[in-house]
Design an enzyme around this catalytic site. Structure first.
Site, PDB file in Angstrom:
ATOM      1  N   SER A 163       0.883  -1.106   0.038  1.00 29.89           N
ATOM      2  CA  SER A 163      -0.077  -0.083  -0.092  1.00 29.89           C
ATOM      3  C   SER A 163       0.925   1.423  -0.018  1.00 29.89           C
ATOM      4  CB  SER A 163      -0.812   0.168   1.328  1.00 29.89           C
ATOM      5  OG  SER A 163      -1.588   1.330   1.351  1.00 29.89           O
TER       6      SER A 163
ATOM      7  N   TYR B 212      -1.645  -0.790  10.970  1.00 28.58           N
ATOM      8  CA  TYR B 212      -1.792  -1.289   9.373  1.00 28.58           C
ATOM      9  C   TYR B 212      -0.557  -0.608   8.476  1.00 28.58           C
ATOM     10  CZ  TYR B 212      -3.688  -1.278   4.562  1.00 28.58           C
ATOM     11  OH  TYR B 212      -3.996  -1.564   3.237  1.00 28.58           O
TER      12      TYR B 212
HETATM   13  P1  NDP Z   1     -11.261  -6.189   0.425  1.00 27.75           P
HETATM   14  O1  NDP Z   1     -11.736  -6.372   1.929  1.00 27.75           O
HETATM   15  O2  NDP Z   1     -12.052  -6.401  -0.629  1.00 27.75           O
HETATM   16  O3  NDP Z   1     -10.296  -8.031   0.228  1.00 27.75           O
HETATM   17  C1  NDP Z   1      -9.614  -8.416   1.096  1.00 27.75           C
HETATM   18  C2  NDP Z   1      -9.547  -9.801   0.918  1.00 27.75           C
HETATM   19  O4  NDP Z   1      -8.869 -10.453   1.794  1.00 27.75           O
HETATM   20  C3  NDP Z   1     -10.952 -10.522   1.062  1.00 27.75           C
HETATM   21  O5  NDP Z   1     -11.286 -11.356  -0.199  1.00 27.75           O
HETATM   22  C4  NDP Z   1     -10.829 -11.513   2.164  1.00 27.75           C
HETATM   23  O6  NDP Z   1     -11.627 -12.529   2.007  1.00 27.75           O
HETATM   24  C5  NDP Z   1      -9.439 -11.915   2.168  1.00 27.75           C
HETATM   25  N1  NDP Z   1      -8.755 -12.242   3.411  1.00 27.75           N
HETATM   26  C6  NDP Z   1      -8.934 -11.409   4.573  1.00 27.75           C
HETATM   27  N2  NDP Z   1      -8.286 -12.109   5.470  1.00 27.75           N
HETATM   28  C7  NDP Z   1      -7.873 -13.468   5.117  1.00 27.75           C
HETATM   29  C8  NDP Z   1      -7.441 -14.665   5.666  1.00 27.75           C
HETATM   30  N3  NDP Z   1      -7.124 -14.750   6.809  1.00 27.75           N
HETATM   31  N4  NDP Z   1      -7.004 -15.569   4.795  1.00 27.75           N
HETATM   32  C9  NDP Z   1      -7.275 -15.571   3.513  1.00 27.75           C
HETATM   33  N5  NDP Z   1      -8.004 -14.492   2.866  1.00 27.75           N
HETATM   34  C10 NDP Z   1      -8.249 -13.452   3.633  1.00 27.75           C
HETATM   35  O7  NDP Z   1     -10.196  -5.348   0.226  1.00 27.75           O
HETATM   36  P2  NDP Z   1      -9.108  -4.904  -0.975  1.00 27.75           P
HETATM   37  O8  NDP Z   1      -9.492  -5.624  -2.335  1.00 27.75           O
HETATM   38  O9  NDP Z   1      -9.162  -3.453  -0.998  1.00 27.75           O
HETATM   39  O10 NDP Z   1      -7.664  -5.255  -0.386  1.00 27.75           O
HETATM   40  C11 NDP Z   1      -6.700  -6.341  -1.015  1.00 27.75           C
HETATM   41  C12 NDP Z   1      -5.556  -5.899  -0.729  1.00 27.75           C
HETATM   42  O11 NDP Z   1      -5.372  -4.418  -1.282  1.00 27.75           O
HETATM   43  C13 NDP Z   1      -5.256  -5.592   0.739  1.00 27.75           C
HETATM   44  O12 NDP Z   1      -3.943  -6.368   1.136  1.00 27.75           O
HETATM   45  C14 NDP Z   1      -5.308  -4.166   1.061  1.00 27.75           C
HETATM   46  O13 NDP Z   1      -4.415  -3.922   2.214  1.00 27.75           O
HETATM   47  C15 NDP Z   1      -4.699  -3.632  -0.136  1.00 27.75           C
HETATM   48  N6  NDP Z   1      -4.771  -2.401  -0.446  1.00 27.75           N
HETATM   49  C16 NDP Z   1      -6.058  -1.903  -0.476  1.00 27.75           C
HETATM   50  C17 NDP Z   1      -6.384  -0.445  -0.607  1.00 27.75           C
HETATM   51  C18 NDP Z   1      -7.768   0.201  -0.835  1.00 27.75           C
HETATM   52  O14 NDP Z   1      -7.922   1.478  -0.666  1.00 27.75           O
HETATM   53  N7  NDP Z   1      -8.736  -0.630  -0.759  1.00 27.75           N
HETATM   54  C19 NDP Z   1      -5.276   0.438  -0.699  1.00 27.75           C
HETATM   55  C20 NDP Z   1      -3.880  -0.113  -0.633  1.00 27.75           C
HETATM   56  C21 NDP Z   1      -3.630  -1.412  -0.388  1.00 27.75           C
HETATM   57  P3  NDP Z   1     -12.325 -13.585   3.002  1.00 27.75           P
HETATM   58  O15 NDP Z   1     -12.941 -12.444   4.109  1.00 27.75           O
HETATM   59  O16 NDP Z   1     -13.173 -14.532   2.279  1.00 27.75           O
HETATM   60  O17 NDP Z   1     -11.094 -14.311   3.561  1.00 27.75           O
END
Ligand code: NDP
Length: 249
Positions: free
Chosen positions: A144, A157
């Site tokens: 990020s 975070y």
């Molecule tokens: P979402 O919350 O939509 O996606 C996060 C995903 O991670 C979900 O599909 C969730 O699925 C999965 N997840 C969470 N915990 C676990 C676990 N323990 N095991 C397996 N899967 C897990 O958010 P984003 O798409 O935005 O996030 C994706 C990445 O992008 C993250 O790493 C985030 O930090 C990063 N990011 C996002 C930004 C933003 O503004 N959105 C900016 C910068 C970085 P489930 O709950 O089914 O497991």
């Protein structure tokens, strides 16, 4: 957009929503076999079904990156064989003032964003190294812009993301020599479910205000970057990409 990823075999973590789900779609539409990992089994099953209905190849694997991944690895190998593209995308962002002392949230973020990413990397490293001897092999970490910037109420975070960025740079010094490209992607604001898990109404409201002022990217914008970087010729490694909405400073 689509790219040439024919004959590639990918694992995308956090594929149940947001950036992970869109990345899985782009990789599959580009010809890759894609294993979709996340905890919500129904979500990944639905997405796999959608990909297959489009003529792509997808495998839903319900897995928690903070737990034992041997069953998930077996399922991926049984379904698709050796993996040559891993997208470490699963993550959680929980916001609270540090003075709240929410070590439950600190544990969740450290365990998922950092230790979970390491767990996934560890179980697929031998695949990547073997694949890298023959053709392209990619480890893509979704960090990020928070790795470099300061955001009050998100100290832990941002620390996990700084760790991911530094880890990526260092992993590259080991894996690059073995033919595995390591790419660290640092998105800015992206529309997704990420803020939904914040349980502090004031912190949530601040984020909403910011998002109103700075319209976020779509998750598909980041997925497109993953498709682009992993489809470069084998000798080209985009090491670090910061991807922001044009108006985000
Ligand atoms: P979402 O919350 O939509 O996606 C996060 C995903 O991670 C979900 O599909 C969730 O699925 C999965 N997840 C969470 N915990 C676990 C676990 N323990 N095991 C397996 N899967 C897990 O958010 P984003 O798409 O935005 O996030 C994706 C990445 O992008 C993250 O790493 C985030 O930090 C990063 N990011 C996002 C930004 C933003 O503004 N959105 C900016 C910068 C970085 P489930 O709950 O089914 O497991």
């Amino acid at each position: 957009m689509t790219y040439d990823l024919n004959n590639r075999t990918a694992v995308v973590t956090g594929a149940a929503s947001g950036i992970g789900a869109e990345t899985a779609l782009v990789l599959a539409r580009s010809g890759a076999r894609v294993a979709l990992l996340a905890r919500r089994a129904e979500r990944v099953a639905d997405l796999a079904e959608k990909i297959r209905a489009e003529g792509g190849q997808a495998l839903a694997v319900a897995a928690d990156v903070t737990k034992d991944l041997s069953g998930a690895v077996e399922a991926v190998h049984a379904g698709f064989g050796r993996v040559d593209l891993v997208v470490n995308n699963a993550g959680v962002m929980l916001g609270n003032p540090l003075t709240e002392g929410r070590d439950d949230e600190w544990d969740r973020m450290i365990d998922t964003n950092l230790k979970g990413l390491l767990n996934v990397t560890r179980v697929f490293t031998s695949d990547l190294v073997e694949a890298g001897r023959e053709g392209a092999a990619d480890l893509v970490n979704i960090s990020s812009v928070a790795a470099h910037q300061t955001f009050p109420n998100y100290a832990v975070y941002t620390a996990t993301k700084a760790a991911v960025t530094h880890l990526s740079a260092n992993l590259r010094t080991e894996l690059g020599a073995l033919g595995v490209r390591v790419t660290n992607i640092e998105p800015g604001l992206v529309h997704s479910e990420l803020p939904d898990h914040i349980d502090n109404p004031d912190v949530s409201a601040d984020l909403t205000t910011w998002r109103d002022a700075v319209p976020p990217l779509a998750a598909a914008d980041i997925a497109d970057v993953v498709g682009f970087t992993t489809s470069r010729p084998k000798h080209v490694n985009l090491r670090q990409l910061v991807v922001l909405p044009t108006v985000q400073v």
